[in-house]
Write an enzyme that holds these catalytic residues in place. Structure first.
Site, PDB file in Angstrom:
ATOM      1  N   ASN A  26     -24.629  13.495 -24.566  1.00 29.55           N
ATOM      2  CA  ASN A  26     -24.252  12.440 -25.504  1.00 29.55           C
ATOM      3  C   ASN A  26     -24.090  13.092 -26.875  1.00 29.55           C
ATOM      4  O   ASN A  26     -25.067  13.451 -27.512  1.00 29.55           O
ATOM      5  CB  ASN A  26     -25.365  11.380 -25.521  1.00 29.55           C
ATOM      6  CG  ASN A  26     -25.147  10.332 -26.586  1.00 29.55           C
ATOM      7  OD1 ASN A  26     -24.057  10.218 -27.154  1.00 29.55           O
ATOM      8  ND2 ASN A  26     -26.184   9.560 -26.871  1.00 29.55           N
ATOM      9  N   TRP A  27     -22.841  13.231 -27.294  1.00 32.73           N
ATOM     10  CA  TRP A  27     -22.583  13.925 -28.567  1.00 32.73           C
ATOM     11  C   TRP A  27     -22.867  13.040 -29.774  1.00 32.73           C
ATOM     12  O   TRP A  27     -22.838  13.510 -30.899  1.00 32.73           O
ATOM     13  CB  TRP A  27     -21.122  14.395 -28.614  1.00 32.73           C
ATOM     14  CG  TRP A  27     -20.788  15.507 -27.669  1.00 32.73           C
ATOM     15  CD1 TRP A  27     -21.578  16.026 -26.679  1.00 32.73           C
ATOM     16  CD2 TRP A  27     -19.556  16.248 -27.631  1.00 32.73           C
ATOM     17  NE1 TRP A  27     -20.910  17.041 -26.024  1.00 32.73           N
ATOM     18  CE2 TRP A  27     -19.669  17.198 -26.584  1.00 32.73           C
ATOM     19  CE3 TRP A  27     -18.370  16.199 -28.362  1.00 32.73           C
ATOM     20  CZ2 TRP A  27     -18.643  18.087 -26.266  1.00 32.73           C
ATOM     21  CZ3 TRP A  27     -17.342  17.081 -28.047  1.00 32.73           C
ATOM     22  CH2 TRP A  27     -17.491  18.024 -27.011  1.00 32.73           C
ATOM     23  N   LYS A  28     -23.078  11.769 -29.579  1.00 32.39           N
ATOM     24  CA  LYS A  28     -23.319  10.816 -30.676  1.00 32.39           C
ATOM     25  C   LYS A  28     -22.214  10.940 -31.720  1.00 32.39           C
ATOM     26  O   LYS A  28     -21.075  11.229 -31.372  1.00 32.39           O
ATOM     27  CB  LYS A  28     -24.715  11.031 -31.264  1.00 32.39           C
ATOM     28  CG  LYS A  28     -25.798  11.137 -30.182  1.00 32.39           C
ATOM     29  CD  LYS A  28     -27.182  11.070 -30.725  1.00 32.39           C
ATOM     30  CE  LYS A  28     -28.171  11.278 -29.595  1.00 32.39           C
ATOM     31  NZ  LYS A  28     -29.538  11.015 -29.958  1.00 32.39           N
ATOM     32  N   HIS A  48     -27.914   2.520 -25.169  1.00 32.26           N
ATOM     33  CA  HIS A  48     -28.644   3.615 -25.811  1.00 32.26           C
ATOM     34  C   HIS A  48     -29.571   3.045 -26.887  1.00 32.26           C
ATOM     35  O   HIS A  48     -29.227   2.083 -27.562  1.00 32.26           O
ATOM     36  CB  HIS A  48     -27.657   4.619 -26.419  1.00 32.26           C
ATOM     37  CG  HIS A  48     -28.333   5.877 -26.847  1.00 32.26           C
ATOM     38  ND1 HIS A  48     -29.030   5.973 -28.027  1.00 32.26           N
ATOM     39  CD2 HIS A  48     -28.440   7.086 -26.230  1.00 32.26           C
ATOM     40  CE1 HIS A  48     -29.539   7.198 -28.120  1.00 32.26           C
ATOM     41  NE2 HIS A  48     -29.201   7.892 -27.041  1.00 32.26           N
ATOM     42  N   GLU A  51     -30.232   3.924 -29.780  1.00 26.56           N
ATOM     43  CA  GLU A  51     -29.648   3.847 -31.133  1.00 26.56           C
ATOM     44  C   GLU A  51     -28.746   2.623 -31.262  1.00 26.56           C
ATOM     45  O   GLU A  51     -28.670   2.016 -32.329  1.00 26.56           O
ATOM     46  CB  GLU A  51     -28.891   5.153 -31.438  1.00 26.56           C
ATOM     47  CG  GLU A  51     -29.872   6.297 -31.688  1.00 26.56           C
ATOM     48  CD  GLU A  51     -29.382   7.680 -31.296  1.00 26.56           C
ATOM     49  OE1 GLU A  51     -28.153   7.871 -31.163  1.00 26.56           O
ATOM     50  OE2 GLU A  51     -30.227   8.576 -31.117  1.00 26.56           O
ATOM     51  N   GLU A 101     -35.131   6.669 -21.285  1.00 29.13           N
ATOM     52  CA  GLU A 101     -35.212   7.434 -22.528  1.00 29.13           C
ATOM     53  C   GLU A 101     -36.294   6.837 -23.428  1.00 29.13           C
ATOM     54  O   GLU A 101     -36.023   5.897 -24.184  1.00 29.13           O
ATOM     55  CB  GLU A 101     -33.875   7.394 -23.259  1.00 29.13           C
ATOM     56  CG  GLU A 101     -32.723   7.975 -22.462  1.00 29.13           C
ATOM     57  CD  GLU A 101     -31.620   8.476 -23.374  1.00 29.13           C
ATOM     58  OE1 GLU A 101     -31.347   9.669 -23.372  1.00 29.13           O
ATOM     59  OE2 GLU A 101     -31.059   7.646 -24.112  1.00 29.13           O
ATOM     60  N   GLY A 150     -34.533  12.698 -30.039  1.00 26.38           N
ATOM     61  CA  GLY A 150     -34.214  13.376 -31.294  1.00 26.38           C
ATOM     62  C   GLY A 150     -35.440  13.744 -32.108  1.00 26.38           C
ATOM     63  O   GLY A 150     -35.333  14.107 -33.277  1.00 26.38           O
ATOM     64  N   SER A 167     -35.256  14.699 -26.000  1.00 28.47           N
ATOM     65  CA  SER A 167     -35.571  16.086 -26.370  1.00 28.47           C
ATOM     66  C   SER A 167     -35.634  17.018 -25.155  1.00 28.47           C
ATOM     67  O   SER A 167     -36.480  17.911 -25.092  1.00 28.47           O
ATOM     68  CB  SER A 167     -36.870  16.147 -27.175  1.00 28.47           C
ATOM     69  OG  SER A 167     -36.737  15.388 -28.350  1.00 28.47           O
ATOM     70  N   GLY A 199     -29.069  14.805 -25.749  1.00 30.58           N
ATOM     71  CA  GLY A 199     -28.482  14.606 -27.066  1.00 30.58           C
ATOM     72  C   GLY A 199     -28.272  15.937 -27.771  1.00 30.58           C
ATOM     73  O   GLY A 199     -27.290  16.641 -27.533  1.00 30.58           O
ATOM     74  N   GLY A 200     -29.212  16.318 -28.621  1.00 33.90           N
ATOM     75  CA  GLY A 200     -29.074  17.516 -29.463  1.00 33.90           C
ATOM     76  C   GLY A 200     -28.644  18.768 -28.711  1.00 33.90           C
ATOM     77  O   GLY A 200     -27.720  19.488 -29.143  1.00 33.90           O
TER      78      GLY A 200
HETATM   79  C1  PEP Z   1     -30.127  10.868 -26.396  1.00 37.95           C
HETATM   80  O1  PEP Z   1     -29.677  10.541 -27.476  1.00 37.95           O
HETATM   81  O2  PEP Z   1     -29.775  10.258 -25.374  1.00 37.95           O
HETATM   82  C2  PEP Z   1     -31.094  11.959 -26.353  1.00 37.95           C
HETATM   83  C3  PEP Z   1     -31.778  12.133 -25.258  1.00 37.95           C
HETATM   84  O3  PEP Z   1     -31.189  12.714 -27.486  1.00 37.95           O
HETATM   85  P1  PEP Z   1     -32.066  14.058 -27.664  1.00 37.95           P
HETATM   86  O4  PEP Z   1     -31.816  14.904 -26.438  1.00 37.95           O
HETATM   87  O5  PEP Z   1     -31.528  14.704 -28.908  1.00 37.95           O
HETATM   88  O6  PEP Z   1     -33.484  13.638 -27.791  1.00 37.95           O
END
Ligand code: PEP
Length: 249
Positions: A9-11, A94, A96, A166, A172, A212, A233-234
């Protein structure tokens, strides 16, 4: 056999040039044949990404969509629009989106219906906040999120649904659920599905972990029997880290 999936997920990251660069780097990586690899760039770059990855096994997916077919919803994108640029899978729910854009379970149920009506596969996200975990309420919260957005569906609809657990406190933040915490929750989620839809549906649905997840912890998490992959994500913004996670199975 459940599908193994690693989705990035590049957000709200990567403009067009950066999207092209990262896709070139991703195409140079090798992933195990039995893992489905997906990336979710921004809406503005979906078409470019879709074309750049034609012939590759990496699927381009969307981060969100609106529930309406079309109309006066300024700034929004419909399922049909996603389909028209080659998208077959959409992330919904998600944390967010829930936290910053007020997406309630009721709105998500409508988005789920719209995605399925348009034959899109859904990666449906949910997870508890830190306060819920601290008070021991995580299972009740997660069960409600799943029930409220998905349990109006019939069993056949679950063929087009992937779940992504999640925990909000791990997204994040650098804080990851332990492999045991992930396994316990994934087993609970599978049991919740089984109680309503039966063992066949529960045993065939893929449940991803997100929060994470990185090359250093993916192996231990993915080794758990009820973890079928990750929503990343990251670490999805770096091609070699992302593929180290893909290859952590
Ligand atoms: C996400 O946004 O779905 C996620 C898991 O982010 P991160 O890996 O950065 O915690």
């Amino acid at each position: 056999m459940r599908k193994k999936i690693v989705a990035g997920n590049w957000k709200m990251n990567n403009d067009l040039a950066q999207t092209e660069t990262l896709i070139t780097e991703l195409k140079a990586q090798n992933g195990a044949a039995d893992v489905e690899v997906m990336i979710a760039p921004s809406f503005t770059n979906l078409w470019q990404a879709f074309n750049a990855l034609k012939g590759s096994s990496i699927e381009v997916i969307a981060q969100n969509m609106h529930f309406a077919e079309s109309g006066a919803y300024t700034g929004e994108v419909s399922a049909a629009m996603l389909k028209s640029v080659g998208i077959k899978t959409v992330i919904l729910g998600h944390s967010e989106r829930r936290a910053y854009f007020n997406e309630s379970d009721a709105i998500l149920a409508k988005k789920v219906d719209a995605a399925l009506a348009n034959e899109l596969q859904i990666i449906f996200c949910f997870g508890e906040e830190l306060a819920d975990r601290k008070s021991g309420n995580q299972e009740a919260i997660v069960a409600n999120q799943i029930r409220n957005a998905l349990f109006h569906l019939n069993a056949a609809a679950f063929k087009n649904i992937v779940l992504a657990y999640e925990p909000v406190w791990a997204i994040g933040t650098g804080e990851t659920a332990t492999a045991e915490q992930a396994q316990d929750m994934h087993a609970f989620i599978r049991k919740t599905i089984a109680n309503t839809y039966g063992a066949e549906v529960a045993d065939s649905i893929s449940i991803l972990y997100g929060g994470s997840c990185k090359p250093s912890n993916a192996k231990e998490i993915f080794a758990k029997p009820d973890v079928d992959g990750g929503l990343i994500g990251g670490a999805a913004l770096n091609a070699s880290d992302f593929f180290a996670i893909v290859n952590a199975f």
